[in-house]
Scaffold this motif. Structure first.
Motif, PDB file in Angstrom:
ATOM      1  N   ALA A  30      51.882  -7.397  44.699  1.00  0.00           N
ATOM      2  CA  ALA A  30      51.915  -6.834  46.008  1.00  0.00           C
ATOM      3  C   ALA A  30      50.477  -6.288  46.164  1.00  0.00           C
ATOM      4  CB  ALA A  30      52.972  -5.628  46.129  1.00  0.00           C
ATOM      5  N   PRO A  31      50.196  -6.089  47.458  1.00  0.00           N
ATOM      6  CA  PRO A  31      48.649  -5.573  47.721  1.00  0.00           C
ATOM      7  C   PRO A  31      48.389  -4.470  46.727  1.00  0.00           C
ATOM      8  CG  PRO A  31      49.769  -6.073  49.808  1.00  0.00           C
ATOM      9  CD  PRO A  31      50.880  -6.082  48.690  1.00  0.00           C
ATOM     10  N   GLY A  32      47.090  -4.595  46.327  1.00  0.00           N
ATOM     11  CA  GLY A  32      46.811  -3.487  45.255  1.00  0.00           C
ATOM     12  C   GLY A  32      46.755  -3.750  43.949  1.00  0.00           C
ATOM     13  N   THR A  33      47.757  -4.992  43.667  1.00  0.00           N
ATOM     14  CA  THR A  33      47.868  -5.222  42.144  1.00  0.00           C
ATOM     15  C   THR A  33      46.756  -5.832  41.732  1.00  0.00           C
ATOM     16  OG1 THR A  33      50.332  -5.436  42.493  1.00  0.00           O
ATOM     17  CG2 THR A  33      49.565  -6.366  40.550  1.00  0.00           C
ATOM     18  N   MET A  34      46.179  -5.642  40.400  1.00  0.00           N
ATOM     19  CA  MET A  34      45.220  -6.306  39.683  1.00  0.00           C
ATOM     20  C   MET A  34      45.737  -7.122  38.339  1.00  0.00           C
ATOM     21  SD  MET A  34      42.948  -6.793  36.977  1.00  0.00           S
ATOM     22  CE  MET A  34      43.425  -5.228  36.112  1.00  0.00           C
ATOM     23  N   TYR A  35      45.490  -8.046  38.304  1.00  0.00           N
ATOM     24  CA  TYR A  35      45.749  -8.705  36.890  1.00  0.00           C
ATOM     25  C   TYR A  35      44.674  -9.386  36.239  1.00  0.00           C
ATOM     26  CZ  TYR A  35      46.792 -13.180  39.202  1.00  0.00           C
ATOM     27  OH  TYR A  35      46.686 -14.485  40.140  1.00  0.00           O
ATOM     28  N   LEU A  36      44.620  -9.332  34.904  1.00  0.00           N
ATOM     29  CA  LEU A  36      43.362  -9.909  34.202  1.00  0.00           C
ATOM     30  C   LEU A  36      43.987 -10.777  33.160  1.00  0.00           C
ATOM     31  CD1 LEU A  36      40.190  -9.629  33.456  1.00  0.00           C
ATOM     32  CD2 LEU A  36      41.162  -7.904  31.731  1.00  0.00           C
ATOM     33  N   LEU A  37      43.296 -11.991  32.932  1.00  0.00           N
ATOM     34  CA  LEU A  37      43.901 -13.387  32.134  1.00  0.00           C
ATOM     35  C   LEU A  37      42.739 -13.170  31.238  1.00  0.00           C
ATOM     36  CD1 LEU A  37      44.564 -15.430  34.976  1.00  0.00           C
ATOM     37  CD2 LEU A  37      46.308 -14.416  33.708  1.00  0.00           C
ATOM     38  N   ASP A  38      42.817 -12.311  30.133  1.00  0.00           N
ATOM     39  CA  ASP A  38      41.953 -12.131  29.170  1.00  0.00           C
ATOM     40  C   ASP A  38      42.122 -12.985  27.801  1.00  0.00           C
ATOM     41  OD1 ASP A  38      43.806 -10.576  28.406  1.00  0.00           O
ATOM     42  OD2 ASP A  38      42.439  -8.728  27.835  1.00  0.00           O
ATOM     43  N   GLY A  39      43.559 -13.695  27.951  1.00  0.00           N
ATOM     44  CA  GLY A  39      43.691 -14.459  26.820  1.00  0.00           C
ATOM     45  C   GLY A  39      44.105 -15.741  27.022  1.00  0.00           C
ATOM     46  N   HIS A  40      43.384 -16.162  28.039  1.00  0.00           N
ATOM     47  CA  HIS A  40      43.463 -17.616  28.568  1.00  0.00           C
ATOM     48  C   HIS A  40      44.868 -17.941  28.910  1.00  0.00           C
ATOM     49  CE1 HIS A  40      39.253 -17.635  27.943  1.00  0.00           C
ATOM     50  NE2 HIS A  40      39.460 -17.324  26.427  1.00  0.00           N
ATOM     51  N   GLU A  41      45.695 -17.044  29.455  1.00  0.00           N
ATOM     52  CA  GLU A  41      47.033 -17.375  29.548  1.00  0.00           C
ATOM     53  C   GLU A  41      47.298 -18.677  30.479  1.00  0.00           C
ATOM     54  OE1 GLU A  41      46.474 -12.958  28.481  1.00  0.00           O
ATOM     55  OE2 GLU A  41      45.793 -14.301  29.803  1.00  0.00           O
ATOM     56  N   ARG A  42      48.428 -19.498  30.433  1.00  0.00           N
ATOM     57  CA  ARG A  42      48.801 -20.342  31.228  1.00  0.00           C
ATOM     58  C   ARG A  42      49.658 -19.606  32.066  1.00  0.00           C
ATOM     59  NH1 ARG A  42      52.390 -23.749  29.831  1.00  0.00           N
ATOM     60  NH2 ARG A  42      52.996 -22.524  28.230  1.00  0.00           N
ATOM     61  N   HIS A  43      49.577 -19.532  33.471  1.00  0.00           N
ATOM     62  CA  HIS A  43      50.149 -19.005  34.406  1.00  0.00           C
ATOM     63  C   HIS A  43      50.482 -19.342  35.652  1.00  0.00           C
ATOM     64  CE1 HIS A  43      45.999 -18.250  35.620  1.00  0.00           C
ATOM     65  NE2 HIS A  43      46.402 -17.974  36.614  1.00  0.00           N
ATOM     66  N   ARG A  44      51.531 -19.042  36.483  1.00  0.00           N
ATOM     67  CA  ARG A  44      52.060 -19.677  37.464  1.00  0.00           C
ATOM     68  C   ARG A  44      52.113 -18.570  38.693  1.00  0.00           C
ATOM     69  NH1 ARG A  44      57.231 -21.736  36.003  1.00  0.00           N
ATOM     70  NH2 ARG A  44      56.112 -23.441  35.415  1.00  0.00           N
ATOM     71  N   VAL A  45      51.753 -18.832  39.853  1.00  0.00           N
ATOM     72  CA  VAL A  45      51.715 -17.719  40.934  1.00  0.00           C
ATOM     73  C   VAL A  45      52.614 -18.555  41.944  1.00  0.00           C
ATOM     74  CG1 VAL A  45      50.290 -16.724  43.015  1.00  0.00           C
ATOM     75  CG2 VAL A  45      49.198 -17.171  40.440  1.00  0.00           C
ATOM     76  N   LEU A  46      53.659 -17.689  42.383  1.00  0.00           N
ATOM     77  CA  LEU A  46      54.622 -18.117  43.354  1.00  0.00           C
ATOM     78  C   LEU A  46      54.657 -17.025  44.530  1.00  0.00           C
ATOM     79  CD1 LEU A  46      57.324 -18.214  40.606  1.00  0.00           C
ATOM     80  CD2 LEU A  46      56.420 -20.206  41.817  1.00  0.00           C
ATOM     81  N   PRO A  47      53.989 -17.332  45.591  1.00  0.00           N
ATOM     82  CA  PRO A  47      53.708 -16.412  46.618  1.00  0.00           C
ATOM     83  C   PRO A  47      55.017 -16.563  47.554  1.00  0.00           C
ATOM     84  CG  PRO A  47      52.192 -18.408  46.820  1.00  0.00           C
ATOM     85  CD  PRO A  47      52.942 -18.538  45.651  1.00  0.00           C
ATOM     86  N   GLU A  48      55.406 -15.298  48.074  1.00  0.00           N
ATOM     87  CA  GLU A  48      56.619 -15.257  48.965  1.00  0.00           C
ATOM     88  C   GLU A  48      55.955 -15.167  50.441  1.00  0.00           C
ATOM     89  OE1 GLU A  48      58.136 -11.532  47.476  1.00  0.00           O
ATOM     90  OE2 GLU A  48      59.088 -12.705  45.692  1.00  0.00           O
ATOM     91  N   THR A  49      54.944 -14.437  50.652  1.00  0.00           N
ATOM     92  CA  THR A  49      54.098 -14.514  51.872  1.00  0.00           C
ATOM     93  C   THR A  49      52.730 -14.905  51.429  1.00  0.00           C
ATOM     94  OG1 THR A  49      53.388 -12.163  51.691  1.00  0.00           O
ATOM     95  CG2 THR A  49      55.519 -12.654  52.895  1.00  0.00           C
TER      96      THR A  49
END
Length: 132
Positions: A82-101
């Motif tokens: 949600a707005p204001g969320t920060m995430y850091l990929l410091d372990g080279h994580e495979r990740h998926r982003v699923l936007p609702e909006t």
């Protein structure tokens, strides 16, 4: 001093759109700017599935608009975005982003990217090489 607007980047080589139209990244600061990181404004369209793996750099993301989910595929964890969320990929994580909006996020990469590449799901990025 570097001063840029996203409007002046639109339609240039710094304005990268995925082939399938699921995301767009305006590369505000790149490796060629020689400040040690790159800074992008990225938008991701709702209802899309976007898998990323950055094997060669760390990325910090701050969500400024939109909602969705972040799936850490390496550790089988899901996070609400949600707005204001920060995430850091410091372990080279495979990740998926699923936007609702529609999501708009500000992204910092270290080491910086060059601007020519697009997201490569295998984590292969020409990070340090300067554009020809």
């Amino acid at each position: 001093m570097i001063v840029r607007t996203t409007e002046e980047i639109t339609g240039t080589e710094r304005d990268v759109v995925s082939e399938d139209g699921q995301w767009r990244s305006k590369r505000i600061i790149l490796a060629g700017d020689k400040v040690g990181f790159s800074f992008h404004e990225t938008t991701i369209e709702p209802g899309t599935v976007n898998e990323f793996h950055y094997a060669n750099h760390v990325e910090a993301v701050w969500l400024v608009e939109g909602t969705g989910k972040l799936q850490d595929l390496d550790n089988d964890v899901e996070y609400e975005l949600a707005p204001g969320t920060m995430y850091l990929l410091d372990g080279h994580e495979r990740h998926r982003v699923l936007p609702e909006t529609r999501m708009r996020m500000l992204c910092v990469f270290n080491p910086p990217v060059t601007g020519r590449e697009v997201h490569d799901e295998n984590g292969v990025y020409p990070l340090i090489e300067e554009p020809a």
